[in-house]
Design a protein around this motif. Structure first.
Motif, short mmCIF file in Angstrom:
data_model
loop_
_atom_site.label_atom_id
_atom_site.label_comp_id
_atom_site.label_asym_id
_atom_site.label_seq_id
_atom_site.Cartn_x
_atom_site.Cartn_y
_atom_site.Cartn_z
N ILE A 197 2.99 4.24 -19.37
CA ILE A 197 2.30 5.38 -18.74
C ILE A 197 2.81 5.59 -17.33
N VAL A 198 2.99 4.48 -16.59
CA VAL A 198 3.47 4.62 -15.21
C VAL A 198 4.87 5.25 -15.19
N PHE A 199 5.76 4.79 -16.09
CA PHE A 199 7.14 5.28 -16.01
C PHE A 199 7.34 6.64 -16.67
N LYS A 200 6.58 6.92 -17.74
CA LYS A 200 6.77 8.21 -18.43
C LYS A 200 6.04 9.34 -17.72
N VAL A 201 4.87 9.04 -17.18
CA VAL A 201 4.05 10.10 -16.60
C VAL A 201 3.86 9.93 -15.10
N GLY A 202 3.47 8.73 -14.69
CA GLY A 202 3.10 8.51 -13.29
C GLY A 202 4.24 8.78 -12.32
N VAL A 203 5.38 8.16 -12.57
CA VAL A 203 6.49 8.28 -11.61
C VAL A 203 7.02 9.72 -11.53
N PRO A 204 7.34 10.37 -12.67
CA PRO A 204 7.81 11.75 -12.54
C PRO A 204 6.77 12.64 -11.85
N ARG A 205 5.50 12.37 -12.16
CA ARG A 205 4.43 13.17 -11.58
C ARG A 205 4.35 12.97 -10.07
N ALA A 206 4.70 11.77 -9.62
CA ALA A 206 4.58 11.46 -8.19
C ALA A 206 5.76 12.01 -7.39
N MET A 207 6.79 12.51 -8.08
CA MET A 207 8.00 12.93 -7.37
C MET A 207 7.77 14.01 -6.31
N PRO A 208 6.97 15.06 -6.58
CA PRO A 208 6.73 16.04 -5.51
C PRO A 208 6.05 15.40 -4.30
N TYR A 209 5.11 14.48 -4.54
CA TYR A 209 4.46 13.77 -3.43
C TYR A 209 5.50 12.93 -2.69
N PHE A 210 6.34 12.27 -3.47
CA PHE A 210 7.36 11.40 -2.92
C PHE A 210 8.30 12.18 -1.99
N PHE A 211 8.79 13.32 -2.47
CA PHE A 211 9.72 14.08 -1.65
C PHE A 211 9.03 14.68 -0.43
N GLY A 212 7.77 15.08 -0.62
CA GLY A 212 7.01 15.55 0.54
C GLY A 212 6.95 14.47 1.61
N SER A 213 6.73 13.24 1.17
CA SER A 213 6.62 12.14 2.14
C SER A 213 7.97 11.82 2.76
N LEU A 214 9.07 12.06 2.02
CA LEU A 214 10.40 11.78 2.58
C LEU A 214 10.66 12.63 3.80
N LYS A 215 10.16 13.88 3.76
CA LYS A 215 10.40 14.76 4.90
C LYS A 215 9.69 14.22 6.14
N VAL A 216 8.52 13.66 5.94
CA VAL A 216 7.82 13.03 7.07
C VAL A 216 8.55 11.76 7.47
N ALA A 217 8.96 10.98 6.47
CA ALA A 217 9.52 9.66 6.73
C ALA A 217 10.86 9.74 7.45
N ILE A 218 11.70 10.73 7.10
CA ILE A 218 13.02 10.78 7.72
C ILE A 218 12.92 11.03 9.23
N THR A 219 11.98 11.90 9.62
CA THR A 219 11.83 12.16 11.06
C THR A 219 11.21 10.94 11.75
N LEU A 220 10.28 10.28 11.07
CA LEU A 220 9.71 9.06 11.64
C LEU A 220 10.78 7.99 11.82
N ALA A 221 11.69 7.91 10.84
CA ALA A 221 12.73 6.88 10.90
C ALA A 221 13.58 7.07 12.16
N TYR A 222 13.82 8.32 12.55
CA TYR A 222 14.54 8.58 13.81
C TYR A 222 13.79 7.99 15.00
N VAL A 223 12.50 8.27 15.02
CA VAL A 223 11.68 7.72 16.11
C VAL A 223 11.84 6.21 16.15
N GLY A 224 11.78 5.59 14.97
CA GLY A 224 11.88 4.14 14.88
C GLY A 224 13.21 3.60 15.38
N SER A 225 14.30 4.19 14.91
CA SER A 225 15.61 3.64 15.29
C SER A 225 15.85 3.83 16.78
#
Lengths: 263, 256
Positions: free
Chosen positions: B163-191
């Motif tokens: 269930i996690v791999f067939k439904v959960g993970v693909p379903r989480a992808m829009p959330y995941f990519f949304g968070s990447l946009k936040v994370a990439i800018t944060l990563a700059y702050v960090g480095s």
């Protein structure tokens, strides 16, 4: 005919129920092999609980549930399910959605990769049966609600389940689409050997499709009436306007009204 | 058609307008370069120090991407664990939130104790600051699988893993990519924080040295370079998102 689903004196309380009140109590129900059974009742009467019990998603606190000659102690694996909400996965095409059960159920699971073409052909065949010929490449969100529901029926049938559980599958559709899908369902049942349990609010739907109708009481649910439907098959939509049909629906309505009043 | 063209032009017009307004204010009010250099002065500084800036920017870019990469891998794994198990979720959430509340500037000295000055502290800081949004979003996507979908699969005998791999993970992808946009800018702050405190190269280090020497235009030039890099990385992330999760962006609201 042999009994396929046998629910004996079942009482079930959800672990999460706050008041500890049973969802169903002393429930008795038998469905024969290849029979089309319908369950009707007032809302909140535990019809969905019945579905979960019969498919092994929940286990009864008391009593026994026997499906296909075996007591249910785990998800039964020979069931297909369809709900009011088609629950298609939006990132898969309609065809890939229909093939989803095959990625789970053995023996298909290990055969799917090598015999993909064979399974795709089977899915296409099912799509044609429900009137969706050649629509498999579309994404589900490109289909209308009725079309999605048809696809959802295909998904429920692709692994040739012995038992098909339908939880108000046509509840969210308009009258015309619903009647069309009744006929689709009728033809699918005639074409495949499958035991069907249909949970519905729609008495006409139950009377048109089913061989036998069970009326449930208000919560805690149990069976208050059981009625054979003798209209010969294949049935035509015309019969829903005949006098015997109307009196059957009226009789069912009486049972439900009584069950509601008793609550 | 015209609306579409306006939409394409809007970011350029707004950005140019912003810098133009800045330039005019600096000139009209005769603001000292020490307080706020005009964009033209900053542009001059960028040109003047271009080799130095490019060298340090490349270093920072590497630090950021390395930290971000680790954050993505770690965030996905932990997010999947949190989304799939209510026990792990309940157990680790206070720890995660507590950890995320610590200002990462305060962690850099510890990283220096452990790894010394060099490339490790900036990478680690970028990772530590950017993994949290990824974890939370992936976990949310997986935990919110429709119960009916779960019933359909469980009735077929699907395991939790299925269930996690067939439904959960693909379903989480829009959330995941949304968070990447936040994370990439944060990563700059960090480095950059890491470089400022524990590195001999990188934009962060350049910033520290330039401000110590009161080379104000260079400080600003470094900041502008950082901002541009951030925008470029954001755009790349957004493009990847669009190609991966087109199915999730079908509403008119997303198209407008």
């Amino acid at each position: 005919m042999t009994t396929f689903v046998d629910i004996q004196d079942v009482t079930h309380v959800y672990a999460r129920a706050e008041d500890g009140a049973p969802a169903v109590q002393n429930l008795n129900l038998t469905v024969r092999e290849d029979e089309f059974a319908a369950i009707v009742g007032p809302s909140g009467c535990g019809k969905s609980t019945l579905m979960k019990l019969a498919t092994g998603l929940q286990f009864p606190r008391e009593g026994t549930v026997i499906v296909g000659g075996r007591e249910v102690g785990a998800p039964v694996k020979l069931a297909g399910m369809a709900f009011q909400n088609p629950t298609m996965l939006p990132w898969r095409t309609t065809l890939d959605n229909i093939l989803l059960p095959l990625e789970i159920v053995e023996p298909h699971r290990s055969r799917l990769r090598k015999h993909k073409a064979e399974y795709v052909a089977k899915a296409e065949c099912l799509l044609a049966q429900v009137g969706l010929k050649g629509q498999g490449h579309k994404f589900p969100w490109q289909l209308s609600g009725g079309m999605q529901q048809r696809a959802s029926l295909c998904r429920a049938l692709i692994h040739e389940p012995k038992l098909l559980m339908l939880d108000e599958p046509f509840g969210a559709l308009d009258t015309f689409t619903r009647e069309e899908l009744w006929c689709v369902m009728r033809d699918l049942h005639a074409a495949q050997k499958v035991t069907i349990i249909l949970v519905t609010h729609d008495l006409r739907e139950a009377a048109f499709l089913a061989d036998r109708i069970f009326c449930m009481s208000a919560r805690p649910g149990r069976i208050v009436a059981e009625r054979e439907v003798e209209f010969p098959r294949p049935r035509d939509l015309e019969i829903t306007y005949s006098a015997p049909f109307a009196s059957l629906v009226q009789e069912l309505r009486g049972h439900i009204a009584q069950a509601r009043a008793a609550a | 058609m015209t609306t579409k063209r306006h939409l394409h032009l809007a970011p350029w017009i707004f950005t140019l307008g912003f810098f133009l307004a800045w330039e005019i204010i600096c000139r009209v009010l005769k603001v000292s370069t020490f307080v706020l250099p005009a964009p033209s002065t900053i542009a001059q500084a960028i040109w003047e120090y271009r080799n130095q800036l490019a060298f340090h920017a490349m270093h920072t870019l590497w630090m950021t991407l390395a930290g971000f990469g680790i954050a993505v891998a770690f965030g996905l794994l932990l997010g999947m664990a949190l989304g799939a198990s209510r026990l792990i979720n309940a157990g680790t959430y206070p720890l995660l939130v507590g950890f995320n509340s610590i200002p990462k500037v305060a962690v850099v000295p510890i990283l220096v104790f452990w790894f010394g000055v060099g490339w490790v502290p900036p990478v680690m800081t970028a990772f530590l600051i950017s993994f949290f949004p990824i974890v939370v979003n992936v976990a949310t996507g997986i935990a919110t699988v429709e119960p009916e979908m779960e019933d359909v699969l469980r009735a077929l005998g699907a395991s939790k893993r299925d269930i996690v791999f067939k439904v959960g993970v693909p379903r989480a992808m829009p959330y995941f990519f949304g968070s990447l946009k936040v994370a990439i800018t944060l990563a700059y702050v960090g480095s950059v924080i890491g470089e400022q405190n524990a590195s001999n190269v990188g934009i962060g280090n350049l910033l520290t040295r330039a401000s110590a020497a009161f080379e104000v235009p260079l400080v600003w030039a470094a900041l502008v370079v950082l901002a541009v890099l951030g925008v470029v990385m954001y755009v790349i992330t957004a493009l990847i998102e669009r190609s991966m999760t087109g199915w999730a962006q079908r509403s008119d609201m997303a198209a407008a």
